[in-house]
Design a protein around this motif. Structure first.
Motif, PDB file in Angstrom:
ATOM      1  N   THR A 180     -25.258 -10.493  -0.919  1.00 54.18           N
ATOM      2  CA  THR A 180     -26.160 -10.205  -1.973  1.00 54.18           C
ATOM      3  C   THR A 180     -25.732  -8.877  -2.655  1.00 54.18           C
ATOM      4  N   LYS A 181     -24.698  -8.299  -2.196  1.00 47.99           N
ATOM      5  CA  LYS A 181     -23.898  -7.101  -2.798  1.00 47.99           C
ATOM      6  C   LYS A 181     -22.372  -7.043  -2.348  1.00 47.99           C
ATOM      7  N   VAL A 182     -21.540  -6.498  -2.970  1.00 46.13           N
ATOM      8  CA  VAL A 182     -20.209  -6.019  -2.728  1.00 46.13           C
ATOM      9  C   VAL A 182     -19.884  -4.672  -3.180  1.00 46.13           C
ATOM     10  N   ALA A 183     -19.381  -4.084  -2.369  1.00 43.21           N
ATOM     11  CA  ALA A 183     -18.994  -2.532  -2.899  1.00 43.21           C
ATOM     12  C   ALA A 183     -17.491  -2.436  -2.562  1.00 43.21           C
ATOM     13  N   LYS A 184     -16.731  -1.335  -3.420  1.00 46.79           N
ATOM     14  CA  LYS A 184     -15.166  -1.295  -3.065  1.00 46.79           C
ATOM     15  C   LYS A 184     -15.020   0.349  -3.104  1.00 46.79           C
ATOM     16  N   PHE A 185     -13.926   0.808  -2.315  1.00 45.81           N
ATOM     17  CA  PHE A 185     -13.490   2.124  -2.492  1.00 45.81           C
ATOM     18  C   PHE A 185     -12.116   2.028  -2.425  1.00 45.81           C
ATOM     19  N   PHE A 186     -11.443   2.464  -3.464  1.00 41.12           N
ATOM     20  CA  PHE A 186      -9.861   2.717  -3.451  1.00 41.12           C
ATOM     21  C   PHE A 186      -9.686   4.212  -3.795  1.00 41.12           C
ATOM     22  N   PRO A 187      -8.729   4.843  -2.963  1.00 39.80           N
ATOM     23  CA  PRO A 187      -8.518   6.235  -2.917  1.00 39.80           C
ATOM     24  C   PRO A 187      -7.522   6.654  -4.068  1.00 39.80           C
ATOM     25  N   ASN A 188      -7.998   7.645  -4.615  1.00 40.92           N
ATOM     26  CA  ASN A 188      -7.018   8.400  -5.641  1.00 40.92           C
ATOM     27  C   ASN A 188      -6.808   7.507  -6.916  1.00 40.92           C
ATOM     28  N   GLU A 189      -5.767   7.885  -7.505  1.00 45.52           N
ATOM     29  CA  GLU A 189      -5.363   7.197  -8.658  1.00 45.52           C
ATOM     30  C   GLU A 189      -4.504   5.903  -8.284  1.00 45.52           C
ATOM     31  N   PRO A 190      -4.472   5.028  -8.971  1.00 49.53           N
ATOM     32  CA  PRO A 190      -3.477   4.042  -8.941  1.00 49.53           C
ATOM     33  C   PRO A 190      -2.012   4.361  -9.070  1.00 49.53           C
ATOM     34  N   VAL A 191      -0.946   4.033  -8.173  1.00 45.78           N
ATOM     35  CA  VAL A 191       0.375   4.124  -8.302  1.00 45.78           C
ATOM     36  C   VAL A 191       1.138   2.976  -8.766  1.00 45.78           C
ATOM     37  N   GLU A 192       1.876   3.459  -9.848  1.00 48.37           N
ATOM     38  CA  GLU A 192       2.785   2.430 -10.559  1.00 48.37           C
ATOM     39  C   GLU A 192       4.006   2.194  -9.717  1.00 48.37           C
ATOM     40  N   ASN A 193       4.896   1.083  -9.923  1.00 48.21           N
ATOM     41  CA  ASN A 193       6.165   0.731  -9.268  1.00 48.21           C
ATOM     42  C   ASN A 193       7.003   1.914  -9.286  1.00 48.21           C
ATOM     43  N   ASP A 194       7.248   2.337 -10.405  1.00 46.21           N
ATOM     44  CA  ASP A 194       8.364   3.482 -10.524  1.00 46.21           C
ATOM     45  C   ASP A 194       7.969   4.777  -9.826  1.00 46.21           C
ATOM     46  N   ASP A 195       6.722   5.111  -9.485  1.00 51.08           N
ATOM     47  CA  ASP A 195       6.198   6.030  -8.748  1.00 51.08           C
ATOM     48  C   ASP A 195       6.055   5.958  -7.279  1.00 51.08           C
TER      49      ASP A 195
ATOM     50  N   ALA B  17     -13.849   3.080   4.649  1.00 51.68           N
ATOM     51  CA  ALA B  17     -14.519   2.010   4.894  1.00 51.68           C
ATOM     52  C   ALA B  17     -15.947   2.476   4.803  1.00 51.68           C
ATOM     53  N   ALA B  18     -16.372   3.723   5.302  1.00 52.22           N
ATOM     54  CA  ALA B  18     -17.625   4.417   5.116  1.00 52.22           C
ATOM     55  C   ALA B  18     -18.011   4.377   3.632  1.00 52.22           C
ATOM     56  N   ASN B  19     -17.176   4.970   2.980  1.00 57.33           N
ATOM     57  CA  ASN B  19     -17.229   5.079   1.323  1.00 57.33           C
ATOM     58  C   ASN B  19     -17.695   3.786   0.996  1.00 57.33           C
ATOM     59  N   ALA B  20     -17.104   2.904   1.131  1.00 63.94           N
ATOM     60  CA  ALA B  20     -17.416   1.273   0.831  1.00 63.94           C
ATOM     61  C   ALA B  20     -18.703   0.946   1.179  1.00 63.94           C
ATOM     62  N   VAL B  21     -19.230   1.333   2.363  1.00 68.13           N
ATOM     63  CA  VAL B  21     -20.549   0.883   2.769  1.00 68.13           C
ATOM     64  C   VAL B  21     -21.435   1.569   2.320  1.00 68.13           C
TER      65      VAL B  21
ATOM     66  N   LYS C   5     -31.284  -8.815  11.348  1.00 68.51           N
ATOM     67  CA  LYS C   5     -32.299  -9.252  10.001  1.00 68.51           C
ATOM     68  C   LYS C   5     -31.166  -9.120   8.885  1.00 68.51           C
ATOM     69  N   ASN C   6     -30.071  -8.440   8.990  1.00 64.99           N
ATOM     70  CA  ASN C   6     -29.213  -8.256   8.058  1.00 64.99           C
ATOM     71  C   ASN C   6     -27.976  -7.687   8.657  1.00 64.99           C
ATOM     72  N   ALA C   7     -26.880  -7.618   7.726  1.00 66.31           N
ATOM     73  CA  ALA C   7     -25.455  -7.086   8.288  1.00 66.31           C
ATOM     74  C   ALA C   7     -24.886  -6.532   7.257  1.00 66.31           C
ATOM     75  N   VAL C   8     -24.019  -5.715   7.366  1.00 63.76           N
ATOM     76  CA  VAL C   8     -23.137  -4.878   6.537  1.00 63.76           C
ATOM     77  C   VAL C   8     -21.519  -5.388   7.285  1.00 63.76           C
ATOM     78  N   VAL C   9     -20.771  -5.816   6.315  1.00 63.97           N
ATOM     79  CA  VAL C   9     -19.643  -6.121   6.771  1.00 63.97           C
ATOM     80  C   VAL C   9     -18.412  -5.379   5.976  1.00 63.97           C
ATOM     81  N   SER C  10     -17.314  -4.619   6.727  1.00 65.64           N
ATOM     82  CA  SER C  10     -16.529  -3.975   5.950  1.00 65.64           C
ATOM     83  C   SER C  10     -15.140  -4.630   6.465  1.00 65.64           C
TER      84      SER C  10
ATOM     85  N   LEU D 131     -19.562  -5.644   2.336  1.00 61.36           N
ATOM     86  CA  LEU D 131     -20.445  -6.765   1.834  1.00 61.36           C
ATOM     87  C   LEU D 131     -21.856  -6.588   2.510  1.00 61.36           C
ATOM     88  N   HIS D 132     -22.941  -6.734   1.654  1.00 63.66           N
ATOM     89  CA  HIS D 132     -24.367  -6.644   2.376  1.00 63.66           C
ATOM     90  C   HIS D 132     -24.671  -8.340   2.543  1.00 63.66           C
TER      91      HIS D 132
END
Length: 378
Positions: free
Chosen positions: A6-21, A67-71, A144-149, A197-198
């Protein structure tokens, strides 16, 4: 099953890193630019990824914290930490042997309520392993419900400092101070992030949900030797020698804890075995290629796309490219979390329509395991 995402959440750390960096983050082994980096990046098609550390090598987020931040991203006025009945976690990069990754995530979340926690460790399939357990618990009425990370801090294995001792040892032996390609290869492939995921026993009253029709998982380890590994070395006969069998000094001298991959085995078997299993499931569930509206394959490298298309056409189970949804180039290869990252992006893309079928594919090269999951948009 009467189980719904019923819901999905994400957490990516910091700014994206390009190939040359990348080397400004991962560092240079022996102070020299990698000769393999451009070759690997040209083939894998990844343009950016995320790392849970900065250019000075300081860790900004642990696997558990991500993982906790995504949850936490699942919580709102209708669903809070105190409402969680089951926490099911998967990762290929736990940061300790004991306690389990799952209970560490629970501890990071805090809260006053005791809940059931399960934890799956291994490789790319662990996210779907965690999902299947949660689905069974909700379907059977045990939760009754579950959280998956699913979360990864693969960068913990890839910084140049972890390979420096081996490079020095090779130089002292008057050998070429260059890492074996099996160790160098994955330094430019893997990255960090977390998804959650919820799961509930009924769909959302408003907005889209994803009904879990079935999940199938299999292992070919009975007839296949190890392909990807960490905390071990591969012997000439193909067997693994685990880290506990090495003298402590060799853990560094041989970069025993580096994540490694037998690229020969990967290229030869990862696609055909996956298609074998898909054909079996098509027959078992009466699922034809034309029944699939969206195909979400977890690819470690974009070079496998054309191989899958060609071999699936030859085998008679062809899902055309226009039905594919892949976000590897801009998200990176986050192992167990990659499948959920595709689900999250597609679910909130505005592209889905009720009644559509989504087929998820997760191959795991560690010792050749595969997951397939069929979802219905509702």
């Amino acid at each position: 099953m009467n189980v719904y995402i019923t819901k999905v959440a994400k957490f990516f750390p910091n700014e994206p890193v390009e190939n040359d960096d990348m080397e400004s983050y991962l560092g240079m082994v022996d102070g020299k630019p990698s000769k393999a980096r451009r070759i690997v990046l040209r083939r894998n098609g990844i343009k950016q990824r995320y790392y849970a550390f900065d250019k000075q090598g300081n860790v900004t987020h642990t696997n558990v914290q991500m993982a906790a931040n995504a949850v936490r991203g699942l919580f709102d006025e209708h669903f809070s930490l105190d409402d969680v009945d089951l926490l099911s976690c998967g990762t290929a990069s736990p940061e300790q042997i004991v306690p389990s990754h799952g209970v560490m995530v629970h501890g990071e979340l805090g809260g006053s309520k005791n809940i059931e926690v399960v934890s799956f460790a291994g490789s790319c399939c662990t996210g779907v392993d965690a999902l299947k357990y949660a689905c069974m618990a909700v379907e059977l009425g045990m939760s009754k419900n579950a959280v998956v990370s699913a979360s990864e801090r693969a960068s913990a294995w890839m910084h140049a400092s972890y390979f420096q001792k081996e490079s020095e040892q090779l130089a002292q032996l008057e050998q070429q101070p260059m890492l074996a390609f099996q160790k160098e290869f994955l330094r430019w492939m893997l990255s960090d992030g977390a998804l959650a995921l919820h799961l509930e026993g009924k769909p959302n009253e408003t907005g889209l949900s994803l009904k879990v029709d079935w999940i199938e998982i299999t292992s070919f380890a009975g007839k296949m030797e190890t392909c990807m590994y960490a905390g071990a070395e591969k012997e000439p006969d193909g067997k693994l020698k685990g880290w506990t069998l090495f003298p402590e000094q060799e853990w560094l001298d041989k970069s025993v804890f580096a994540v490694k991959q037998d690229t020969r085995l990967l290229s030869e078997y990862i696609v055909p075995l996956g298609i074998d299993f898909l054909i079996q499931l098509g027959e078992k569930h009466n699922l034809k290629p034309e029944d699939v509206d969206w195909f979400l394959p977890h690819l470690s490298s974009m070079m496998f796309k054309d191989v899958i298309l060609q071999q699936s056409k030859e085998r008679g189970y062809y899902i055309p490219e226009e039905k594919w949804f892949v976000n590897l180039p801009h998200v990176g290869n986050i192992a167990s979390a990659s499948a959920f990252a595709m689900i999250e992006e597609l679910l909130y893309s505005g592209k889905l329509e009720k009644g559509q079928k989504i087929l998820l594919m997760v191959p795991e090269s560690a010792r050749f395991s595969y997951c397939y999951c069929l979802l219905t948009v509702c």
